[in-house]
Design an enzyme around this catalytic site. Structure first.
Site, PDB file in Angstrom:
ATOM      1  N   ASP A 100       0.817  -1.210   0.000  1.00  0.00           N
ATOM      2  CA  ASP A 100       0.000   0.000   0.000  1.00  0.00           C
ATOM      3  C   ASP A 100       0.854   1.264   0.000  1.00  0.00           C
ATOM      4  O   ASP A 100       2.081   1.217   0.157  1.00  0.00           O
ATOM      5  CB  ASP A 100      -0.983   0.000   1.182  1.00  0.00           C
ATOM      6  CG  ASP A 100      -0.346  -0.462   2.498  1.00  0.00           C
ATOM      7  OD1 ASP A 100       0.886  -0.348   2.640  1.00  0.00           O
ATOM      8  OD2 ASP A 100      -1.076  -0.931   3.383  1.00  0.00           O
TER       9      ASP A 100
ATOM     10  N   GLU B 291      -9.656  -2.251   4.777  1.00  0.00           N
ATOM     11  CA  GLU B 291     -10.259  -1.937   6.066  1.00  0.00           C
ATOM     12  C   GLU B 291     -11.510  -2.778   6.309  1.00  0.00           C
ATOM     13  O   GLU B 291     -12.057  -3.361   5.361  1.00  0.00           O
ATOM     14  CB  GLU B 291     -10.617  -0.439   6.085  1.00  0.00           C
ATOM     15  CG  GLU B 291      -9.430   0.507   5.875  1.00  0.00           C
ATOM     16  CD  GLU B 291      -8.533   0.640   7.112  1.00  0.00           C
ATOM     17  OE1 GLU B 291      -8.483  -0.296   7.939  1.00  0.00           O
ATOM     18  OE2 GLU B 291      -7.870   1.691   7.253  1.00  0.00           O
TER      19      GLU B 291
ATOM     20  N   ASN C  31      -7.584  -2.847  13.882  1.00  0.00           N
ATOM     21  CA  ASN C  31      -8.955  -3.164  13.470  1.00  0.00           C
ATOM     22  C   ASN C  31      -8.992  -4.396  12.565  1.00  0.00           C
ATOM     23  O   ASN C  31     -10.014  -4.697  11.960  1.00  0.00           O
ATOM     24  CB  ASN C  31      -9.580  -1.967  12.746  1.00  0.00           C
ATOM     25  CG  ASN C  31      -8.783  -1.571  11.508  1.00  0.00           C
ATOM     26  OD1 ASN C  31      -7.826  -2.253  11.138  1.00  0.00           O
ATOM     27  ND2 ASN C  31      -9.162  -0.489  10.880  1.00  0.00           N
TER      28      ASN C  31
ATOM     29  N   HIS D 198      -7.183  -4.835   9.788  1.00  0.00           N
ATOM     30  CA  HIS D 198      -6.914  -4.605   8.362  1.00  0.00           C
ATOM     31  C   HIS D 198      -5.650  -5.326   7.897  1.00  0.00           C
ATOM     32  O   HIS D 198      -4.729  -5.566   8.669  1.00  0.00           O
ATOM     33  CB  HIS D 198      -6.896  -3.113   7.991  1.00  0.00           C
ATOM     34  CG  HIS D 198      -5.694  -2.330   8.399  1.00  0.00           C
ATOM     35  ND1 HIS D 198      -5.737  -0.978   8.625  1.00  0.00           N
ATOM     36  CD2 HIS D 198      -4.405  -2.683   8.624  1.00  0.00           C
ATOM     37  CE1 HIS D 198      -4.533  -0.552   8.953  1.00  0.00           C
ATOM     38  NE2 HIS D 198      -3.707  -1.574   8.966  1.00  0.00           N
TER      39      HIS D 198
HETATM   40  C1  GLP Z   1      -0.331   0.138   8.450  1.00  0.00           C
HETATM   41  C2  GLP Z   1      -0.015  -0.667   7.190  1.00  0.00           C
HETATM   42  C3  GLP Z   1      -0.348  -2.124   7.383  1.00  0.00           C
HETATM   43  C4  GLP Z   1       0.273  -2.597   8.672  1.00  0.00           C
HETATM   44  C5  GLP Z   1      -0.392  -1.917   9.832  1.00  0.00           C
HETATM   45  C6  GLP Z   1       0.157  -2.313  11.196  1.00  0.00           C
HETATM   46  O1  GLP Z   1      -1.617   0.614   8.453  1.00  0.00           O
HETATM   47  N1  GLP Z   1      -0.690  -0.180   6.024  1.00  0.00           N
HETATM   48  O2  GLP Z   1       0.100  -2.869   6.262  1.00  0.00           O
HETATM   49  O3  GLP Z   1       0.141  -3.983   8.807  1.00  0.00           O
HETATM   50  O4  GLP Z   1      -0.219  -0.519   9.683  1.00  0.00           O
HETATM   51  O5  GLP Z   1       1.241  -1.513  11.523  1.00  0.00           O
HETATM   52  P1  GLP Z   1       2.248  -1.733  12.704  1.00  0.00           P
HETATM   53  O6  GLP Z   1       3.137  -2.844  12.287  1.00  0.00           O
HETATM   54  O7  GLP Z   1       2.966  -0.442  12.828  1.00  0.00           O
HETATM   55  O8  GLP Z   1       1.430  -2.079  13.900  1.00  0.00           O
END
Ligand code: GLP
Length: 265
Positions: free
Chosen positions: A82, A160, A153, A155
């Protein structure tokens, strides 16, 4: 130190490590093996990459192995999950910058094999750009690996929570999306304030993620415990995007540390 423990939660294969270091090493070891096997089988490895705090240690380990001559990403091609939209690649908050800092700038991956959705495409061209990203992955023979993290959440990428039926959710293509309020709240850590968070993103679709030949879901830390338990033990529903990984359970491994596994029972 207690050893890692393999778990079966419903149909999912889950490995619980004592800490994030050991979980990250497991993920890096698996990525290294997937690269070696794919390069041996068809001359290249096609890797789906993730961002966020969770995979930083994995990228650090991979970069150290490349520096030591123990691993090469010369024959790898990458597709990131993303990117914020709109954003300039040089913006330090872009996922392009993140990947440059943590991996691309430190390894022997060819720059023209590192694909990230383009946060600068004009909005009228975003849908075609996203469709082209899916076509590129298909033309590359699909993903050998998708590395995933999980949002609080549930995702995956920026897919989402949704009220779509599971089969429609599982078929979602790469596209422009609005971020969920929990995602925006968590992004304040990087952006500084809720108003500064870029509220939209381009995300790889659920379809391309689920089609990967191997999927590593890496989750560490106590904050992820409730959603990991919901995704693994609750209903398979688009309301908890990561639960949909259970529809392709034989290709997915969940690598957790003890804090993230705390609610699994
Ligand atoms: C972001 C990314 C996701 C990732 C998520 C969790 O939103 N787009 O791909 O898995 O955050 O992030 P973290 O590893 O910082 O908890």
């Amino acid at each position: 130190m207690p050893a890692e423990r393999p778990l079966r939660v419903a149909d999912a294969s889950v490995i619980v490590h004592p800490d994030a270091e050991s979980a990250s090493k497991d993920a890096a070891d698996r990525i290294e093996r997937i690269v070696a096997d794919a390069v041996a089988a068809r001359g290249k490895a096609v890797l789906g990459m993730a961002t966020g705090a969770t995979p930083e240690k994995v990228y650090g380990l991979l970069a150290a192995r490349v520096a030591a001559g123990a691993l090469s990403l010369r024959d790898a091609t990458t597709y990131n999950l993303d990117e914020y939209y709109p954003i300039q690649p040089l913006d330090p908050l872009s996922y392009r910058s993140y990947m440059h800092r943590h991996l691309f700038g430190r390894v022997d991956l060819a720059a023209n094999r590192a694909h990230i959705l383009d946060g600068t495409v004009p909005e009228h061209a975003a849908a075609e750009h996203a469709a082209q990203f899916d076509r590129w992955i298909e033309a590359d023979g699909g993903l050998d690996l998708q590395l995933l993290g999980i949002g609080r959440n549930g995702h995956i990428g920026f897919n989402e929570p949704s009220d779509l039926p599971v089969d429609e959710f599982a078929a979602l293509p790469t596209r422009l999306v609005d971020l969920h309020p929990i995602t925006v709240a968590d992004a304040v850590r990087e952006f500084g304030s809720p108003e500064a968070v870029i509220p939209r993103a381009l995300t790889m679709g659920v379809r391309a993620i689920l089609a990967a030949r191997s999927i590593i879901m890496l989750a560490t830390g106590a904050k992820k415990a409730p959603i990991v338990a919901q995704a693994l033990k609750g209903p398979i529903t688009a309301a908890v995007p990561a639960s949909v990984l259970r529809t392709v359970a034989d290709r997915v491994v969940w690598i957790l540390d003890e804090p993230a596994a705390a609610d699994l029972g």
